[in-house]
Design an enzyme around this catalytic site. Sequence first.
Site, PDB file in Angstrom:
ATOM      1  N   GLU A   1       0.873  -1.207   0.009  1.00  0.00           N
ATOM      2  CA  GLU A   1       0.036   0.046  -0.082  1.00  0.00           C
ATOM      3  C   GLU A   1       0.792   1.211   0.037  1.00  0.00           C
ATOM      4  O   GLU A   1       1.869   1.169   0.722  1.00  0.00           O
ATOM      5  CB  GLU A   1      -0.740   0.114   1.159  1.00  0.00           C
ATOM      6  CG  GLU A   1      -1.975  -0.791   1.504  1.00  0.00           C
ATOM      7  CD  GLU A   1      -2.855  -0.627   2.643  1.00  0.00           C
ATOM      8  OE1 GLU A   1      -2.721   0.509   3.182  1.00  0.00           O
ATOM      9  OE2 GLU A   1      -3.494  -1.567   3.022  1.00  0.00           O
TER      10      GLU A   1
ATOM     11  N   GLU B   1     -13.484   5.644   0.397  1.00  0.00           N
ATOM     12  CA  GLU B   1     -14.114   4.694   0.996  1.00  0.00           C
ATOM     13  C   GLU B   1     -15.070   5.316   2.021  1.00  0.00           C
ATOM     14  O   GLU B   1     -14.558   5.793   2.985  1.00  0.00           O
ATOM     15  CB  GLU B   1     -13.234   3.634   1.589  1.00  0.00           C
ATOM     16  CG  GLU B   1     -12.588   2.471   0.547  1.00  0.00           C
ATOM     17  CD  GLU B   1     -11.598   1.976   1.209  1.00  0.00           C
ATOM     18  OE1 GLU B   1     -12.109   0.821   1.276  1.00  0.00           O
ATOM     19  OE2 GLU B   1     -10.350   2.227   1.208  1.00  0.00           O
TER      20      GLU B   1
ATOM     21  N   LYS C   1     -14.933   4.269   6.060  1.00  0.00           N
ATOM     22  CA  LYS C   1     -13.681   4.190   6.760  1.00  0.00           C
ATOM     23  C   LYS C   1     -13.701   4.977   7.841  1.00  0.00           C
ATOM     24  O   LYS C   1     -14.341   6.110   8.174  1.00  0.00           O
ATOM     25  CB  LYS C   1     -12.512   4.433   5.979  1.00  0.00           C
ATOM     26  CG  LYS C   1     -12.155   3.646   4.732  1.00  0.00           C
ATOM     27  CD  LYS C   1     -11.504   2.597   5.172  1.00  0.00           C
ATOM     28  CE  LYS C   1      -9.978   2.299   5.784  1.00  0.00           C
ATOM     29  NZ  LYS C   1      -9.204   2.780   4.874  1.00  0.00           N
TER      30      LYS C   1
ATOM     31  N   GLU D   1      -8.891   9.347   5.835  1.00  0.00           N
ATOM     32  CA  GLU D   1      -8.899   7.918   5.560  1.00  0.00           C
ATOM     33  C   GLU D   1     -10.264   7.762   4.483  1.00  0.00           C
ATOM     34  O   GLU D   1      -9.886   6.667   3.966  1.00  0.00           O
ATOM     35  CB  GLU D   1      -9.340   6.959   6.924  1.00  0.00           C
ATOM     36  CG  GLU D   1      -8.180   7.181   7.825  1.00  0.00           C
ATOM     37  CD  GLU D   1      -7.009   6.436   7.461  1.00  0.00           C
ATOM     38  OE1 GLU D   1      -7.137   5.496   6.881  1.00  0.00           O
ATOM     39  OE2 GLU D   1      -5.812   7.160   7.389  1.00  0.00           O
TER      40      GLU D   1
END
Length: 335
Positions: free
Chosen positions: A258, A307, A310, A316
């Site tokens: 990542e 997302e 999250k 995030e």
Amino acid sequence: MAATYLVLGVFIASLTITGAIKPIGVCDGRVADNLPPAPDVVGLYTSNGIGKMRLYDPDQATLQALGGTDIELILGVPNGDLQSLATPTAANVWVQNNILAFSPAVKFLYIAVGNEIKPTDPEAQFVLPAMQNIYDALVSAQLGGQIKVSTSVEPSLLGQSFPPSSGSFSATSSPYITPIIAFLANTGAPLLVNVYPYYPYISNPQDIRLDYALFSAPGPVVQDGALSYQNLFDAILDAFYSALETAGGANVGIVVSETGWPSFGNPAATVENAVTYYQNMINHVMNGTPKRPGQPIETYLFAMFDEDQKGGAETERHFGLFSPDKQPKYNLIFS
């Protein structure tokens, strides 16, 4: 903001290495309630020339959609499944249902057994047994040499990371990670490492230059003996290489499982900084690190989509390269 997205372009090449190894992939994070169906997601990878995917759990719809494509896959074992897979029978069933049922139509590269497990986590005791059991099941299926078994870690396992040549695992993490490193060395698998220069930068902007975090420093920023460091990404990777050497894993490679930079939620999390980070990283990835020059760095960008479910900081929820409606957030071009 929409106008900014349209005018800020970055060319991300789906570069190839000798042997048709593609170093750049994208993580398919799915902690959201507004994402496209799996066939559309896989189609987006294919239409944009994205040759690798990291999938965090064996989502059957995604595995089905990947069949027959050329996309190479890191398949994750969720942390909550580790305890059950410490039992050989359960690991055999997991491999049967999630690997053998889709191979060879799906091109599995690595199994990531757990993500960012810390030595003090309850799941830590199950990571290596689960890795061994999954590996044994793959060997029984004659896939042991084809699909590598590893786990994905992050830099908190390092007790020392500066200078990079002094990188070492902490006293707390060594009893946990050293047997895992021995397993990787014995099976020829890489260590999967999540690397985010964004986080050390925002935690210490007084001492870490933004251009050092964004690959845009005009010259060396850190001198470590004979090695010069112009970006923080390389420094983190080489600290891990040094730690691996100290722990008996000099022959263990690293895959960056990542990396990314958010576009919203912090003064440093801007579209401009994200574009700079991704473009410069892609330009750099073929060069290797000062400690491993000329060795292309297999790297997975985080993540395909924002997302919205999250937890944690606002940032995030803003790591996506695409918006959930499949529009490119940065007008990225993959070719």
